[in-house]
Each structure stands twice: as C-alpha cells, then as structure tokens.
Design an enzyme around this catalytic site. Structure first.
Site, mmCIF file in Angstrom:
data_model
loop_
_atom_site.group_PDB
_atom_site.id
_atom_site.type_symbol
_atom_site.label_atom_id
_atom_site.label_comp_id
_atom_site.label_asym_id
_atom_site.label_seq_id
_atom_site.Cartn_x
_atom_site.Cartn_y
_atom_site.Cartn_z
ATOM 1 N N PRO A 139 1.002 -1.127 -0.097
ATOM 2 C CA PRO A 139 -0.060 0.111 0.042
ATOM 3 C C PRO A 139 0.778 1.138 -0.072
ATOM 4 O O PRO A 139 1.921 1.379 0.786
ATOM 5 C CB PRO A 139 -0.618 0.067 1.398
ATOM 6 C CG PRO A 139 -0.858 -1.628 1.775
ATOM 7 C CD PRO A 139 0.691 -2.076 1.158
ATOM 8 N N GLU A 140 0.631 2.036 -0.841
ATOM 9 C CA GLU A 140 1.344 3.339 -0.939
ATOM 10 C C GLU A 140 0.452 4.618 -0.618
ATOM 11 O O GLU A 140 -0.617 4.349 -0.209
ATOM 12 C CB GLU A 140 1.969 3.475 -2.408
ATOM 13 C CG GLU A 140 2.874 2.465 -2.890
ATOM 14 C CD GLU A 140 4.021 2.239 -2.252
ATOM 15 O OE1 GLU A 140 4.372 3.115 -1.564
ATOM 16 O OE2 GLU A 140 4.815 1.142 -2.527
#
Length: 272
Positions: A2-3
């Site tokens: 997850p960014e």
C-alpha cells in the site's frame, strides 16, 4: 505494498465513522513489526479524533489519554471496519469502539500499530522525521527537489522510492510518473535539471491524483475499510506492461530490475 493513495483512501474510509467514537477494547494477535507500546487496557475509554495521514503512516489521535496510534500497513496490510468478532489467523490488531471495530489484516506481518504520546514525541517523531514533503504541499516546487537531489548520485527511481524528497511515489506510481515526465528511471538525480524536476513533480501529482480518484491500486488484496478495491492498475501506462506497446509512441515497454524492484519504462519516450 500500500502506497500513499491506498493509505489516503483508507484514511478517508475510516475517518467519518471513527471520529468521536469511544474505545471499548483492544485485541492483539500475533506480534507485528513493533510492539504496541502501551497496555491495551490503557486505551479503553479514549475518544478518537479525526484520522490523519503522513506519508504512508496513518495517525489515529485520541484524547483521555492524550496521544494516538501510528499505523503502517507494511507490505500486505489492510484495515477494515465491521462488527466486533474474534481475530482471524492473519488479523493481528483490533480496535473495538462504540461505532464498530477497526481490524488490521496483514498476512506478512510487516505492518505496525504503535502508541505515541503525540506526533512530535518518540516513537512517532523518530518514525516520521526522515519523510520528505507531501506531494500536494503548495510549498513544494521543482526547485526544492532540484536542490535536494543535485548532489545525489543515485537513480531517480530509487530517490523517488526513498521518499526523503517527496513522499508517496511507490513502485507503481514512480514508474508511471517517470513515464509521464519522459525521464529514464536510471537517470542519476544529480543530472536532473530544475525544469525536469518541475516536470517530474507535476507528473507525480498527476499520477497520485488519478490513483486517488480511482481508489488506489489493487494488485493482490488491497481494499478500503469497506472492502472496495482500487482500479488505477487498469489504466497504468507502463507498470506491469512489459512487451506491450507504449501508449505514447508504440515502442515495447521494457522491464529492468533496480534495487530488487521491477521497473517498467519506454526506452524511446524516456530519455536518459
């Protein structure tokens, strides 16, 4: 992993429900990257404030006791809101409140939930102090990035991933932003002109803005706190498109490995 878009989408999906909720209990599963740092019973009765984000970290502020939880989703983590229930085999933290339970699912256990007395004191201060500017901060300019990178003899792709100049451009979004800016991922940061830095910053903002509008990217198991998957991956120009034609010039997209990460680019459009 997850960014920034996925973390921001998560924040937006939990903030309206949890703000003003009262903590009724905390459940811990198998240990995560770092210990919670406080006895779970200490958090019972705390009132939650509005969820915030800094880089890839979520900050869930609390009153009585003053402080909050700093949350990182690691490589495979996701938060979900739902009714209180026992933790499953890959669920390692649950915050039970008067408005439902916030549960962290993380198969690889690289995520973290850490108590801190505030963002300006340890451990939160130590974890956040090395982060670069937020990409949509109006004070951030191409000139700022040029000054930061002009002595850095590392490839620009790695500098974007490091996040000490600007946060948020993880592997997918770094590949996409460099394509939009027409910059070869292997180009040294020290060789970027102020004009190219300005163009790259605009591309980072464009790509992250698109990702936010589409709910982030779901490559394996990311979803927001209500189970909605992201759709940005379906319109990526270069990421995971090795051998397919470049949307701009038609040349085949190439894949190389940089610092153990797959890098996708167009050798014709993206000049060194």
């Amino acid at each position: 992993m997850p960014e920034l878009p996925e973390v921001e989408i998560t924040r937006r999906s939990i903030a309206p429900t949890l703000e003003g909720a009262v903590v009724t209990g905390v459940q811990l599963g198998r240990p995560l990257r770092w210990p919670l740092g406080v006895a779970p019973a200490h958090l019972v009765g705390a009132v939650l404030g509005e969820a915030q984000r800094r880089g890839k970290y979520l900050w869930l502020p609390m009153s009585r006791p003053e402080g909050g939880l700093l949350i990182h989703l690691g490589m495979s983590g996701a938060l979900a809101l739902g009714p209180e229930r026992m933790l499953g085999p890959h669920q390692h933290f649950a915050l039970h409140t008067t408005r439902g339970s916030l549960v962290l699912t993380d198969p690889r256990r690289f995520g973290a939930v850490v108590w801190s007395g505030g963002l300006d004191v340890d451990p939160a201060r130590k974890l956040l102090q090395g982060l670069g500017a937020e990409p949509f901060d109006p004070a951030l300019t191409g000139a700022t990035l040029h000054a930061r990178w002009r002595r850095r003899r590392a490839p620009i792709k790695q500098l974007l991933l490091a996040g000490d100049g600007v946060v948020g451009a993880g592997n997918i979004y770094a590949c996409e932003a460099l394509w939009h800016a027409g910059i070869r991922p292997s180009m040294l940061g020290s060789r970027l002109s102020p004009a190219r830095c300005e163009r790259l910053l605009a591309a980072v903002r464009h790509v992250l803005g698109q990702a936010l509008a589409l709910g982030g990217s779901t490559l394996r198991d990311f979803s927001d706190a209500h189970g909605v998957a992201g759709a940005y991956q379906h319109q990526a120009a270069v990421y995971d498109r090795e051998g397919q034609p470049c949307p701009r010039c038609g040349a085949p997209i190439r894949r190389e490995v940089q610092a153990q990460r797959s890098t996708y680019f167009c050798a014709r459009c993206q000049r060194p």
